[in-house]
Write an enzyme that holds these catalytic residues in place. Sequence first.
Site, short mmCIF file in Angstrom:
data_model
loop_
_atom_site.label_atom_id
_atom_site.label_comp_id
_atom_site.label_asym_id
_atom_site.label_seq_id
_atom_site.Cartn_x
_atom_site.Cartn_y
_atom_site.Cartn_z
N LYS A 123 -0.75 1.07 1.67
CA LYS A 123 -1.30 2.11 0.64
C LYS A 123 -0.88 3.36 1.02
O LYS A 123 -0.85 3.84 1.93
CB LYS A 123 -2.64 1.92 0.72
CG LYS A 123 -3.46 2.60 -0.35
CD LYS A 123 -5.12 2.44 0.02
CE LYS A 123 -5.99 3.18 -1.01
NZ LYS A 123 -7.49 3.02 -0.88
N ASP A 228 -18.63 4.23 -3.98
CA ASP A 228 -17.82 3.73 -5.06
C ASP A 228 -17.87 2.35 -4.84
O ASP A 228 -16.82 1.50 -5.00
CB ASP A 228 -16.31 4.34 -5.21
CG ASP A 228 -15.70 3.87 -6.36
OD1 ASP A 228 -16.57 3.58 -7.21
OD2 ASP A 228 -14.43 4.21 -6.54
#
Length: 518
Positions: A123, A228
């Site tokens: 990532k 989130d």
Amino acid sequence: MGKLNVTMLRYLTRDDFRVLTAIEMGMKNHELVPASLAAQIANLRYGGVHKLMKELCRHRLLSYERGKHYDGYRLTNAGYDYLALKVLAQRGVVASFGNQIGVGKESNIYIVANEEGDPVCLKLHRLGRTCFRNIKGKRDYHQHRKSASWLYLSRISATREYAYMKALFDRGFPVPNPIDLNRHCVVMELVEGGPLCGIREVEDVESLYDELMNLIVKLGNHGVIHGDFNEFNIMITNSGKPILIDFPQMISTEHADARLHFERDVNCVRDFFKRRFAYESELYPTFDDLSREDCIDAEIKASGLTKQMEKDLLKEMGMVEDDDEEETEATENETDDTSENEVSRLQRRVENSINEFGSSHDTEDASASETEEPKNAVHSRLESEVTDSDGTKDLRVNRILNNFENERLYNLKADNDNDNDNESTDSFGSAKQNFDSEEERSEIGKSRFDARSVYSTTTTTTIPPEMIKAKVKTALERRSKKEKSRRILIKGEANATTRIRRENRDTVKQSTGIWGWE
């Protein structure tokens, strides 16, 4: 900020990476790094560094830009990626590079393989995109800074995500296994499955709903809120187990907006199940149902947690011994000792000043000793001021000493004035008797009045006026230089060289009188 091309990674030499590292180090306190500074940091010859930087600019690993005050180089996202991948490759974490499997508003996700050939997930954090630039309003990465580069903010985001993932994985949460971290790159375990947003059918909807709600509550009990928690950040494995991803935005349960974020996470899951699976349950957790079991937020220093909150939480959970009382006692003893020493020192100063004043003026005039404050009164007032409980002891003592000194100087001046008056009258009287000429008497009176006028006009200024004028002049010159307008030219190193040559040619042409040209 497109797809990462790692083709040039195998062809870069050791000197190329030294130059990239030098530009990275120079960007800590430079928006644009001059070539001379990069050569000095890289410890290479300037000519060789210039050639290497030109080649790196051609491959878009560096960018040459013209700034407001000087020209220089800036590290691009691709160059920052190459530096991180080089370190991960040297550690054996990344051996081969695969395809891109995900794109987010603040990251790119690739599939890579280690030296054993096992696939892992890479990532790359990409803060600064057009859709995600309000970092100050959504994150606390800036802290006390007014501004920071996007590369540095991406590095902070990756560091936080790795720390959260490590802490949650060690406590048995369903998160990917964090493997390694370097700069803005996070290497983690590859989840065999897909996101919840791509799932159309589930065998047991109720159990999945309960499991997700229990996961939200479990996170809250450990002191953190995901922030989130939606179908895009929940991976479903092939066996139907949910895996939670994406952690940079996590906050503490002690945050001012913790209740709002918790309710939003719960409503996101409820709305998705209602929309996708037509399932709606009346049972859902609330923020008041949380009961703290652990202090992940204190361990990671999560957003919304102050130092005092962290200390209180650790003390409440029994993770830190209560040594505050001993520390406070020690500090109080130290402050008492220092205050006593300060008092004794100040008393000695007062005694010395009083003794000097009395010994020098007792024989001259008895009125001076009557006007000044007695020594015992000064000592008593000093001790009463010093022994107060508030924290302004030193200021009060200094104010008392200043007042005492001012009174002493004022009395000295008044006595001198009286002496001068008496002497002047006596001298004038004797002059009338001993001197017959008016010129001699006028000269004596003039000398006396001149001496008094000089004494009365003495100033107590400590800074010379010449120094003040010089500082003001320097400040005005500096301000005028900053206000001068500068020409904005096209970016590029070739253009900068042409601009310098043109300016030199114009200077030579304009100076015809010096060089003797017509």
